[in-house]
Design an enzyme around this catalytic site. Sequence first.
Site, PDB file in Angstrom:
ATOM      1  N   LYS A  21       0.809  -1.215   0.000  1.00  0.00           N
ATOM      2  CA  LYS A  21       0.000   0.000   0.000  1.00  0.00           C
ATOM      3  C   LYS A  21       0.848   1.273   0.000  1.00  0.00           C
ATOM      4  CE  LYS A  21      -4.153  -1.998   2.002  1.00  0.00           C
ATOM      5  NZ  LYS A  21      -3.790  -3.423   2.228  1.00  0.00           N
TER       6      LYS A  21
HETATM    7  C1  LIG Z   1      -4.535  -4.478   1.679  1.00  0.00           C
HETATM    8  C2  LIG Z   1      -3.828  -5.763   1.593  1.00  0.00           C
HETATM    9  C3  LIG Z   1      -4.254  -6.804   0.722  1.00  0.00           C
HETATM   10  C4  LIG Z   1      -5.524  -6.714  -0.084  1.00  0.00           C
HETATM   11  O1  LIG Z   1      -5.480  -5.768  -1.128  1.00  0.00           O
HETATM   12  P1  LIG Z   1      -6.847  -5.279  -1.806  1.00  0.00           P
HETATM   13  O2  LIG Z   1      -6.413  -4.262  -2.808  1.00  0.00           O
HETATM   14  O3  LIG Z   1      -7.691  -4.704  -0.714  1.00  0.00           O
HETATM   15  O4  LIG Z   1      -7.485  -6.470  -2.431  1.00  0.00           O
HETATM   16  C5  LIG Z   1      -3.488  -7.950   0.643  1.00  0.00           C
HETATM   17  N1  LIG Z   1      -2.383  -8.100   1.386  1.00  0.00           N
HETATM   18  C6  LIG Z   1      -1.935  -7.150   2.247  1.00  0.00           C
HETATM   19  C7  LIG Z   1      -0.718  -7.402   3.051  1.00  0.00           C
HETATM   20  C8  LIG Z   1      -2.641  -5.944   2.373  1.00  0.00           C
HETATM   21  O5  LIG Z   1      -2.202  -5.022   3.227  1.00  0.00           O
END
Ligand SMILES: *Cc1c(COP(=O)(O)O)cnc(C)c1O
Length: 431
Positions: free
Chosen positions: A107
């Site tokens: 993210k």
């Molecule tokens: C947010 C997150 C996901 C999921 O991603 P999405 O875009 O919400 O499907 C998967 N793995 C980790 C470690 C995350 O922080």
Amino acid sequence: MNYYSLNKKAPNTSFKEAVIKGLAPDKGLYFPEAITPLSKDFFDSIEQLSNSEIAYETIKQFVLPEIPENELKRIVEDTLSFDFPIVELNKNISSLELFHGPTMAFKDVGARFMARCLGYFNQDNTNEVTVLVATSGDTGGAVANGFLGVKGVNVVILYPSGKVSDIQEKQLTTLGQNITALEVDGVFDDCQDMVKRAFLDEELTSNMQLTSANSINVARWLPQMFYFMFAYKQLKSKYKNIAFSVPSGNFGNICAGMMAQKLGLPIIHFIASNNANNVVTEYLKTKKYNPKPSVQTISNAMDVGNPSNFIRIQEIYKSDFELLQENLSSFSFSDEETKAAMLEIHNNYNYVADPHGAVGYLGAKSYLKNNSNCHCMFLETAHPTKFLDVVEDVIETTVELPEQIKSVIDKEKTSIKIDAYDDLKKYLLRA
Ligand SMILES: *Cc1c(COP(=O)(O)O)cnc(C)c1O
């Protein structure tokens, strides 16, 4: 580029307004009015381009002219200050490591890009915004770090007291400056409810510009297209049929991959890998979309019962179920299967996967059973040390802490404790 609301009851709006608002006034998600494929030449020569050049070409049609070319180039370059390496496990499976950013969560890219866009829009101090986020762990850290020091943006993070890991809490509570951590006496859903209530509270919204920083926001969602482009660049000369297995929660990441495919990226298939929260797996089996309350798992960033971006996927495929099925498979795995996969990956390949990556690995393996002629990359979305307890317990080995994690451990936590919505409101209306 202009954006329309998927609820179709709000006026179309500019990139700038879409980023500042987050959600359209009719509560719909924003979606770009047009998607123009990139040239064949771009994909033919992608290996000669730097990551920043690739990212700029990928995102420019969605952002120009509201952020001018030179500014956008600077924002992209600033956002991408780390690598996106691929580790090949065997000739069919590799791990696309998205965790080399400052908080070691994928993210980071979306949060850094969105923060810089908001910073640009506020350069003359006319668009001060307050970013309000509820976090169960990773989002808060990435957002806090990405927005740190950005002028005109105040970040308020709500997290459930005692329910995030020590490392995650340190990442949220030790930054200071424009970042405030509110420690909520409750669970994640309480934090989420308070945030939702704040967005609907006219006393607040008439006083300040509130926005969200989850993947609903186009500036956090769209930069995720970059990963798929970078991965293609690295493996295109080696493998012909490339598929991606994406550990999915709110489906923002995988949906961005589908946007990259719309731009012409030659991907043969997507796999949405789920934990026990399997709304989409069930949908592809039964054609029935039944959101349900989330259940807790060891891959907790994917504990989502009603994925917010699934509606964007429906838009990409024009709600054509058969077409979606041709392009997307989905599998769901239990915590036991996930732990067994972590052990298998460690034993067979001497590689340490976090629980989310392990779910992605399992999805890749399931797809390969009937599609052995392709190379499937699973997205490794967090560094294994962010889930240290589970990881070390399963593989019975200690894992060394990377620099980014070590550097926060000894810092001092600062948070404001709250227990009800009125406390949040009072805090936001202070001054
Ligand atoms: C947010 C997150 C996901 C999921 O991603 P999405 O875009 O919400 O499907 C998967 N793995 C980790 C470690 C995350 O922080």
